[in-house]
Design a protein around this motif. Structure first.
Motif, PDB file in Angstrom:
ATOM      1  N   LYS A 242       0.749  -0.998   0.079  1.00 32.91           N
ATOM      2  CA  LYS A 242       0.029  -0.043   0.033  1.00 32.91           C
ATOM      3  C   LYS A 242       0.827   1.274  -0.089  1.00 32.91           C
ATOM      4  O   LYS A 242       1.891   1.192   0.345  1.00 32.91           O
ATOM      5  N   ILE A 243       0.284   2.445  -0.237  1.00 36.54           N
ATOM      6  CA  ILE A 243       0.779   3.909   0.022  1.00 36.54           C
ATOM      7  C   ILE A 243      -0.176   4.179   0.918  1.00 36.54           C
ATOM      8  O   ILE A 243      -1.331   4.431   0.845  1.00 36.54           O
ATOM      9  N   MET A 244       0.482   4.810   2.045  1.00 30.01           N
ATOM     10  CA  MET A 244      -0.609   5.483   3.085  1.00 30.01           C
ATOM     11  C   MET A 244      -0.607   6.979   3.142  1.00 30.01           C
ATOM     12  O   MET A 244       0.343   7.325   2.511  1.00 30.01           O
ATOM     13  N   ARG A 245      -1.422   7.368   3.834  1.00 33.47           N
ATOM     14  CA  ARG A 245      -1.729   8.958   3.736  1.00 33.47           C
ATOM     15  C   ARG A 245      -1.999   9.202   5.222  1.00 33.47           C
ATOM     16  O   ARG A 245      -3.209   8.891   5.806  1.00 33.47           O
TER      17      ARG A 245
ATOM     18  N   GLY B 287      -7.114   9.071  -4.621  1.00 27.80           N
ATOM     19  CA  GLY B 287      -6.725   7.815  -3.712  1.00 27.80           C
ATOM     20  C   GLY B 287      -7.952   6.936  -3.985  1.00 27.80           C
ATOM     21  O   GLY B 287      -8.962   7.065  -4.693  1.00 27.80           O
ATOM     22  N   GLY B 288      -7.595   5.660  -3.481  1.00 32.23           N
ATOM     23  CA  GLY B 288      -8.505   4.567  -3.304  1.00 32.23           C
ATOM     24  C   GLY B 288      -8.221   3.617  -4.541  1.00 32.23           C
ATOM     25  O   GLY B 288      -9.213   2.691  -4.761  1.00 32.23           O
ATOM     26  N   LEU B 289      -7.518   3.983  -5.305  1.00 30.44           N
ATOM     27  CA  LEU B 289      -7.304   3.227  -6.599  1.00 30.44           C
ATOM     28  C   LEU B 289      -6.735   1.681  -6.194  1.00 30.44           C
ATOM     29  O   LEU B 289      -5.683   1.595  -5.617  1.00 30.44           O
TER      30      LEU B 289
ATOM     31  N   GLU C 297      -5.694   4.379   7.223  1.00 27.47           N
ATOM     32  CA  GLU C 297      -4.430   4.880   6.716  1.00 27.47           C
ATOM     33  C   GLU C 297      -4.106   4.770   4.969  1.00 27.47           C
ATOM     34  O   GLU C 297      -3.525   5.651   4.437  1.00 27.47           O
ATOM     35  N   ILE C 298      -4.637   3.793   4.604  1.00 27.92           N
ATOM     36  CA  ILE C 298      -4.389   3.327   3.242  1.00 27.92           C
ATOM     37  C   ILE C 298      -4.975   4.370   2.104  1.00 27.92           C
ATOM     38  O   ILE C 298      -6.002   4.886   2.374  1.00 27.92           O
ATOM     39  N   TRP C 299      -4.067   4.795   1.272  1.00 30.13           N
ATOM     40  CA  TRP C 299      -4.528   5.832   0.128  1.00 30.13           C
ATOM     41  C   TRP C 299      -4.677   4.995  -1.391  1.00 30.13           C
ATOM     42  O   TRP C 299      -5.482   5.377  -2.168  1.00 30.13           O
ATOM     43  N   LEU C 300      -3.729   4.085  -1.503  1.00 28.67           N
ATOM     44  CA  LEU C 300      -3.796   3.414  -2.649  1.00 28.67           C
ATOM     45  C   LEU C 300      -3.298   1.767  -2.433  1.00 28.67           C
ATOM     46  O   LEU C 300      -2.634   1.488  -1.155  1.00 28.67           O
ATOM     47  N   HIS C 301      -3.803   0.883  -3.205  1.00 26.08           N
ATOM     48  CA  HIS C 301      -3.377  -0.559  -2.730  1.00 26.08           C
ATOM     49  C   HIS C 301      -3.400  -1.085  -3.905  1.00 26.08           C
ATOM     50  O   HIS C 301      -3.258  -0.742  -5.267  1.00 26.08           O
TER      51      HIS C 301
ATOM     52  N   ASP D 223     -10.827  12.509   4.598  1.00 28.45           N
ATOM     53  CA  ASP D 223     -11.159  11.901   3.270  1.00 28.45           C
ATOM     54  C   ASP D 223     -10.468  10.943   2.710  1.00 28.45           C
ATOM     55  O   ASP D 223     -10.411  10.932   1.449  1.00 28.45           O
ATOM     56  N   ASN D 224      -9.607  10.284   3.218  1.00 24.56           N
ATOM     57  CA  ASN D 224      -9.080   9.072   3.005  1.00 24.56           C
ATOM     58  C   ASN D 224     -10.035   7.900   2.693  1.00 24.56           C
ATOM     59  O   ASN D 224     -11.243   8.134   3.066  1.00 24.56           O
ATOM     60  N   PRO D 225      -9.709   7.379   1.380  1.00 24.93           N
ATOM     61  CA  PRO D 225     -11.001   6.372   0.829  1.00 24.93           C
ATOM     62  C   PRO D 225     -11.443   5.616   1.488  1.00 24.93           C
ATOM     63  O   PRO D 225     -12.789   4.986   1.174  1.00 24.93           O
ATOM     64  N   PHE D 226     -10.728   5.007   2.498  1.00 24.42           N
ATOM     65  CA  PHE D 226     -11.362   3.811   3.309  1.00 24.42           C
ATOM     66  C   PHE D 226     -11.730   4.024   4.868  1.00 24.42           C
ATOM     67  O   PHE D 226     -11.669   3.098   5.504  1.00 24.42           O
TER      68      PHE D 226
END
Length: 379
Positions: free
Chosen positions: A212-215, A286-288, A244-248, A232-235
């Motif tokens: 992952k990439i976290m934010r 994010g969220g992709l 904390e996840i931004w991309l997975h 507004d983090n996607p999860f």
């Protein structure tokens, strides 16, 4: 003699930083850049320069580093570079005085540097670094190799772990990039946990930070956390998911960088057997899932020129794996008419598919290598 050293690269002509990063990463897959804010003149370059017209010169400016892994350039008027070494030290280079003999900080007692890919891997400086004297480090921690994000306070010589992800089964795929985004939040990459083929399916699971990439927001704390999760983090609010996840869907995002011209995100994700991967995402997207169905279809068909499906990131052509001659990390600074890239590298013979270069160490002021462990780039 195979040295670890710092280079200053100068590329002539003004150009968009997005094209600069894409061109260099395609030409040298191991060189992934951490971008600094360009001058207004450079950011306003009206059109990209065709890749064949770019030229570069290289000057070695320092040597004697031991397996440098990342660079950071403080915006505090000192003109210095901070360079992380795999063992857990942060060294200081200044154009006028060279590489300082004493490290800025030493956390070797906390760092697990076993294997080729463990160690002190990333460094990021917050926008208020000149006042706060705080910096952020990513490393694999003793005793169990957990991938760890920590704050270090220079005024108190104190290390404060903030967030940790267990990573004990395999020693590879630790990721390790840190960068503050245009939104002021801290982004952190972690690999999928190692092995090959993502044996734990970590990239697709939302209950782990692996792959992952976290934010996160490190400017404040939200008890019991030592940081806050942006709303507004996607999860956020997704049952069973780490907020904390931004991309997975990543494999080993060893390096990523923000394009300061438009805020977009460039990600270098280490390939397994055939291709290296570069992802380019619009600002704030994010969220992709970067290993979703559209991506798998493009990989299977090798349709490098296929138009991405709506809502998916654009990608470079799959890049055939080439001998990894350089394991490096860099930062750029842009002035009127040219861009200077500072990068630290351990070099090895380019004709060797798995370079037998060893740990870089200084001897009588020169950097040498010892053929003990392969100093190849992450796989």
């Amino acid at each position: 003699m195979q040295p670890c050293h710092i280079h200053a690269h100068r590329l002539f002509r003004r150009r968009r930083l997005a094209l600069l990063v894409a061109g260099l990463a395609l030409a040298v897959p191991a060189l992934l850049l951490t971008l600094l804010t360009p001058s207004p003149a450079a950011a306003a370059a009206p059109s990209p320069v065709p890749l064949p017209s770019l030229s570069a010169t290289t000057t070695q400016v320092a040597s004697g580093l031991k397996r440098p892994t990342a660079l950071a350039a403080p915006d505090d008027g000192t003109d210095r570079l901070l360079i992380t070494e795999k063992s857990g030290r942060v060294r200081v280079y200044h154009p006028d005085t060279g590489l300082a003999s004493a490290p800025l900080l030493d956390i070797t007692s906390a760092v697990d540097e076993s294997g080729n890919e463990r160690g002190l891997l990333g460094i990021a400086l917050p926008p208020d670094f000149a006042e706060s004297q705080e910096l952020y480090l990513a490393y694999t921690a003793l005793p169990d190799g957990a991938v760890t994000l920590a704050r270090y306070r220079l005024d108190a010589s104190r290390l404060e772990p903030l967030l940790s992800q267990p990573h004990a089964e395999y020693s590879n795929h630790n990721g390790g990039q840190l960068a503050f985004g245009p939104d002021g939040n801290l982004y952190w990459s972690i690999g999928d946990g190692g092995g090959s083929g993502d044996p734990f399916r970590s990239g697709q699971r939302l209950d782990t930070l692996l792959g992952k990439i976290m934010r996160i927001d490190v400017s404040r704390a939200c008890a019991p956390l030592a940081y806050c999760v942006p709303g507004d983090n996607p999860f956020v609010g997704t049952a069973g998911a780490r907020p904390e996840i931004w991309l997975h869907g990543l494999r080993n995002p060893w390096r990523f960088s923000f394009d300061r011209a438009d805020g977009s995100l460039w990600i270098g994700d280490v390939g397994q057997g055939h291709w290296e991967e570069i992802d380019h995402l619009p600002a704030g997207q994010g969220g992709l899932n970067l290993a979703g169905p559209a991506t798998r279809a493009r990989r299977s068909s090798r349709a490098a020129t296929a138009r991405p499906a709506r809502g998916t990131p654009s990608r470079s052509s799959p890049t055939p794996r080439t001998p990894a001659a350089v394991r490096s990390s860099g930062v750029t600074s842009t002035g009127a008419g040219s861009t200077r890239i500072w990068w630290a590298a351990c070099t090895s013979p380019p004709t060797t598919a798995r370079p037998p270069s060893g740990r870089c160490a200084p001897t009588d002021g020169a950097a040498t290598s010892r053929p003990r462990s392969a100093a190849r780039r992450p796989r």
